[in-house]
Design a protein around this motif. Structure first.
Motif, short mmCIF file in Angstrom:
data_model
loop_
_atom_site.label_atom_id
_atom_site.label_comp_id
_atom_site.label_asym_id
_atom_site.label_seq_id
_atom_site.Cartn_x
_atom_site.Cartn_y
_atom_site.Cartn_z
N ASP A 4 -13.45 11.45 12.87
CA ASP A 4 -12.68 12.69 12.83
C ASP A 4 -11.87 12.78 11.55
OD1 ASP A 4 -13.67 13.30 15.33
OD2 ASP A 4 -11.88 12.60 16.40
N LYS A 5 -11.29 11.68 11.12
CA LYS A 5 -10.49 11.64 9.91
C LYS A 5 -11.37 11.92 8.69
CE LYS A 5 -6.45 10.66 8.24
NZ LYS A 5 -5.28 11.47 8.54
N VAL A 6 -12.56 11.33 8.64
CA VAL A 6 -13.47 11.54 7.52
C VAL A 6 -13.91 13.01 7.46
CG1 VAL A 6 -15.76 10.97 6.60
CG2 VAL A 6 -14.24 9.16 7.38
N LEU A 7 -14.20 13.59 8.60
CA LEU A 7 -14.57 15.00 8.65
C LEU A 7 -13.42 15.88 8.15
CD1 LEU A 7 -16.58 17.21 9.43
CD2 LEU A 7 -15.64 17.13 11.74
N LYS A 8 -12.22 15.57 8.60
CA LYS A 8 -11.04 16.33 8.19
C LYS A 8 -10.83 16.22 6.67
CE LYS A 8 -6.06 16.36 9.09
NZ LYS A 8 -5.00 15.71 9.86
N ILE A 9 -10.97 15.03 6.13
CA ILE A 9 -10.79 14.82 4.69
C ILE A 9 -11.89 15.55 3.92
CG2 ILE A 9 -10.76 13.09 2.85
CD1 ILE A 9 -8.25 13.14 4.71
N GLY A 10 -13.11 15.53 4.43
CA GLY A 10 -14.20 16.28 3.80
C GLY A 10 -13.92 17.77 3.77
N LEU A 11 -13.36 18.29 4.85
CA LEU A 11 -13.01 19.71 4.90
C LEU A 11 -11.89 20.06 3.92
CD1 LEU A 11 -13.26 20.48 8.72
CD2 LEU A 11 -14.79 21.24 6.89
N LEU A 12 -10.96 19.12 3.72
CA LEU A 12 -9.92 19.35 2.71
C LEU A 12 -10.55 19.44 1.32
CD1 LEU A 12 -7.07 16.93 3.90
CD2 LEU A 12 -7.26 19.40 4.27
N GLY A 63 -17.44 18.34 -3.47
CA GLY A 63 -16.01 18.34 -3.19
C GLY A 63 -15.65 17.49 -1.98
N SER A 64 -16.45 17.58 -0.93
CA SER A 64 -16.15 16.79 0.27
C SER A 64 -16.41 15.30 0.02
CB SER A 64 -16.93 17.29 1.47
OG SER A 64 -18.31 17.08 1.30
N LEU A 65 -17.49 14.97 -0.66
CA LEU A 65 -17.77 13.57 -0.97
C LEU A 65 -16.67 12.99 -1.87
CD1 LEU A 65 -19.68 11.13 -0.85
CD2 LEU A 65 -20.80 12.04 -2.89
N LEU A 70 -11.99 9.43 -2.54
CA LEU A 70 -10.59 9.27 -2.93
C LEU A 70 -9.73 8.83 -1.76
CD1 LEU A 70 -9.76 12.20 -5.37
CD2 LEU A 70 -10.12 9.80 -5.89
N TYR A 71 -10.01 9.35 -0.58
CA TYR A 71 -9.23 8.97 0.60
C TYR A 71 -9.31 7.46 0.84
CZ TYR A 71 -7.96 8.41 5.49
OH TYR A 71 -7.38 7.99 6.65
N PHE A 72 -10.52 6.91 0.80
CA PHE A 72 -10.67 5.48 1.03
C PHE A 72 -10.09 4.66 -0.13
CE2 PHE A 72 -14.09 6.89 4.00
CZ PHE A 72 -13.49 6.39 5.15
N LEU A 73 -10.19 5.18 -1.33
CA LEU A 73 -9.59 4.51 -2.48
C LEU A 73 -8.07 4.48 -2.35
CD1 LEU A 73 -10.12 3.29 -5.34
CD2 LEU A 73 -9.76 5.60 -6.21
N TYR A 74 -7.49 5.61 -1.97
CA TYR A 74 -6.03 5.68 -1.85
C TYR A 74 -5.51 4.85 -0.68
CZ TYR A 74 -6.15 9.52 -5.22
OH TYR A 74 -6.32 10.27 -6.34
N GLU A 75 -6.30 4.70 0.37
CA GLU A 75 -5.89 3.83 1.47
C GLU A 75 -5.69 2.40 0.97
OE1 GLU A 75 -8.71 4.13 4.71
OE2 GLU A 75 -7.25 5.25 5.88
N LYS A 76 -6.51 1.99 0.02
CA LYS A 76 -6.43 0.62 -0.52
C LYS A 76 -5.37 0.50 -1.62
CE LYS A 76 -9.90 -0.93 1.87
NZ LYS A 76 -9.59 -1.48 3.16
N GLY A 140 -3.74 14.68 4.97
CA GLY A 140 -4.67 13.56 4.95
C GLY A 140 -4.08 12.24 5.38
N PHE A 141 -2.82 12.03 5.09
CA PHE A 141 -2.21 10.73 5.37
C PHE A 141 -1.00 10.92 6.27
CE2 PHE A 141 -4.36 10.20 1.29
CZ PHE A 141 -5.10 9.06 1.55
N LYS A 142 -0.85 10.02 7.24
CA LYS A 142 0.30 10.08 8.11
C LYS A 142 1.50 9.56 7.36
CE LYS A 142 -2.24 9.50 12.35
NZ LYS A 142 -2.56 8.67 13.50
N LYS A 143 2.62 10.21 7.55
CA LYS A 143 3.86 9.78 6.92
C LYS A 143 4.38 8.56 7.65
CE LYS A 143 4.03 13.35 4.23
NZ LYS A 143 3.30 13.27 3.03
N VAL A 144 4.80 7.57 6.88
CA VAL A 144 5.34 6.35 7.45
C VAL A 144 6.86 6.47 7.49
CG1 VAL A 144 5.54 3.85 7.19
CG2 VAL A 144 3.42 5.01 6.52
#
Length: 146
Positions: A4-12, A63-65, A70-76, A140-144
């Motif tokens: 679900d998160k990957v789909l959401k990020i792709g839509l962004l 754009g979605s790819l 970037l999402y997975f890169l930024y997680e790291k 895209g990212f939950k606030k901590v």
């Protein structure tokens, strides 16, 4: 779920292509560029026939790819300066796509574009990156909580 998160990020990423295309269309309208982003993306598939619908499909996929990567890169690597990082990553992706396009299509299937076209696409890629960074930051990212 991660899917679900990957789909959401792709839509962004898909939504972020729209302000970039609007920017490129404004440049084309005022005679500063020859092709909009969607038309240029379609030329990778059609070679010499700019087609809006094919360009939309190609650009939405790219754009979605891009946003998912970037999402997975930024997680790291972390989320500091997310909008700035995304804008500059977008410019690097523009550079890669332009090199690919120039090597495969431009000059072979279509005439070499005016230099203004490159500038309009740089600005459009930057707008895409800023938009994507803002959307990733907001949705895209939950606030901590500290």
């Amino acid at each position: 779920m991660i899917q679900d998160k990957v789909l959401k990020i792709g839509l962004l990423g898909v939504m972020s292509t729209i302000p970039g295309e609007i920017t490129s269309r404004i440049f084309v309208y005022f005679g500063f560029g020859k092709y909009g982003i969607f038309e240029l993306a379609s030329l990778v598939i059609t070679f010499n026939r700019p087609e809006l619908i094919i360009g939309i499909i190609v650009d939405f996929l790219v754009g979605s790819l891009f946003s998912i990567l970037l999402y997975f890169l930024y997680e790291k690597l972390g989320l500091n300066y997310l909008v700035i990082k995304t804008a500059f990553c977008s410019l690097l992706a523009w550079l890669f796509c332009e090199l690919l396009f120039t090597a495969t299509v431009e000059g072979k299937y279509i005439p070499i574009r005016p230099i203004n076209d490159y500038y309009s696409h740089i600005v459009s890629a930057f707008i895409f990156g800023i938009t994507l960074g803002l959307l990733l930051n907001k949705f895209g990212f939950k606030k901590v909580n500290s």
